[in-house]
Design an enzyme around this catalytic site. Structure first.
Site, PDB file in Angstrom:
ATOM      1  N   ASN A 108      28.656  81.167 -28.955  1.00 31.51           N
ATOM      2  CA  ASN A 108      27.863  79.990 -28.620  1.00 31.51           C
ATOM      3  C   ASN A 108      28.466  79.248 -27.434  1.00 31.51           C
ATOM      4  O   ASN A 108      27.764  78.599 -26.672  1.00 31.51           O
ATOM      5  CB  ASN A 108      27.787  79.035 -29.825  1.00 31.51           C
ATOM      6  N   SER A 114      21.795  79.767 -22.959  1.00 34.85           N
ATOM      7  CA  SER A 114      20.969  78.627 -23.333  1.00 34.85           C
ATOM      8  C   SER A 114      21.714  77.610 -24.181  1.00 34.85           C
ATOM      9  O   SER A 114      21.109  76.669 -24.690  1.00 34.85           O
ATOM     10  CB  SER A 114      19.748  79.116 -24.126  1.00 34.85           C
ATOM     11  N   CYS A 115      23.016  77.762 -24.343  1.00 35.15           N
ATOM     12  CA  CYS A 115      23.741  76.889 -25.266  1.00 35.15           C
ATOM     13  C   CYS A 115      23.847  75.469 -24.733  1.00 35.15           C
ATOM     14  O   CYS A 115      24.064  74.534 -25.490  1.00 35.15           O
ATOM     15  CB  CYS A 115      25.137  77.442 -25.557  1.00 35.15           C
ATOM     16  N   GLY A 116      23.756  75.293 -23.401  1.00 38.83           N
ATOM     17  CA  GLY A 116      23.771  73.949 -22.855  1.00 38.83           C
ATOM     18  C   GLY A 116      25.143  73.326 -22.770  1.00 38.83           C
ATOM     19  O   GLY A 116      25.253  72.134 -22.476  1.00 38.83           O
TER      20      GLY A 116
END
Length: 281
Positions: A108, A114-116
């Protein structure tokens, strides 16, 4: 396994003339990777070299570092109701002494685009999990003229791309430009994982005197995979991302982008590129 390509009907329009014919397409199927019996990840890939793909993925995750870490990889029953083996699920078994990190958290942090999370968290994750620091002593030294030859060598070795036009390619070269290995996949990350996984299976890590060439852009994930395998030079025919450049500068990776003919941009690690003149500022 004979599933790298598939045939589909296509309607062709050429200069106003319409015809129907079969077309060859690259196959795309999911692959579930399990680690010691537990589901870990699912990736969309071109079937073939699945064991190398799984092994290379786990090198990138910091789980595997040498051939002895790997006990075996097997296909297992798929997700169908009748339990038929779909060859889309692999289980990687590690040696008893291998310590399994908290890869759910780490994935993650630095592999999911896309984890930001911020760039610093991504860089820190690679720094703490890298097994092979880039340590080419003396440093690999590559002439721009040699780098310019590599994309054509990769393209000539891409057999499935020649038939479909729909695959990414990744190639491993020696410091003198000898083609050591080439892999293709519908996913650019998978093509690199297949290269790294094959090297792990051959107990050839770290790849400390090699050049990794990718057919697309150089994302953070591809730079990460190069660093985790100990590759000193990563070259791409397209652009790098800002975080890929940051990672290269942080780890000492040489990063070359827009490698097209005699033109290229060196974004980091310029000490490995034999430039005849000093860059103008």
């Amino acid at each position: 396994m004979g599933r790298v390509t598939e045939r589909r009907k296509v309607i062709r329009v050429r200069d106003g003339a319409v015809s129907t014919r079969p077309d060859t397409l690259v196959a795309e199927e999911p692959l579930e990777i399990r680690l010691n019996g537990k589901p870990l990840a699912i990736t969309m890939r071109t079937p073939g070299d699945d064991f190398a793909l799984a092994a290379g993925f786990l090198v990138s995750e910091g789980v595997l570092a040498r051939g002895a870490d790997l006990r075996n990889i097997v296909y297992c029953a798929g997700a169908t109701a009748d339990g038929v083996n779909t060859y889309n699920v692999v289980d990687v078994r590690t040696a008893p002494e291998v310590v399994i990190p908290d890869i759910t958290l780490e994935r993650n942090v630095y592999t999911t685009s896309s984890c930001g999370l911020c760039g610093k968290a991504s860089l820190d994750a690679v720094r703490t999990t890298a097994r092979w620091p880039i340590a080419d002593t003396p440093p690999v030294l590559v002439a721009p003229e040699l780098l310019a030859l590599l994309p054509d060598r990769l393209r000539a070795a891409q057999r499935v791309f020649e038939r479909t036009g729909g695959l990414h390619g990744a190639a491993l070269f020696s410091e003198t430009g000898e083609l050591l290995d080439v892999r293709e996949d519908v996913g650019r990350h998978n093509a690199v994982d297949k290269l790294v996984g094959r090297a792990l299976q051959n107990d050839a890590l770290p790849l400390s005197r090699t050049i990794l060439l990718v057919s697309g852009r150089a994302s953070f994930e591809l730079a990460q995979k190069a660093v985790m395998a100990g590759v000193p030079v990563l070259a791409a025919v397209s652009a790098p991302s800002s975080l890929a450049v940051d990672l290269a500068a942080e780890t000492g990776l040489t990063l070359v982008g827009f490698l097209r003919g005699a033109s290229m941009n060196v974004y980091a690690g310029e000490h490995r590129v034999a430039l005849e003149t000093a860059p103008q500022t």
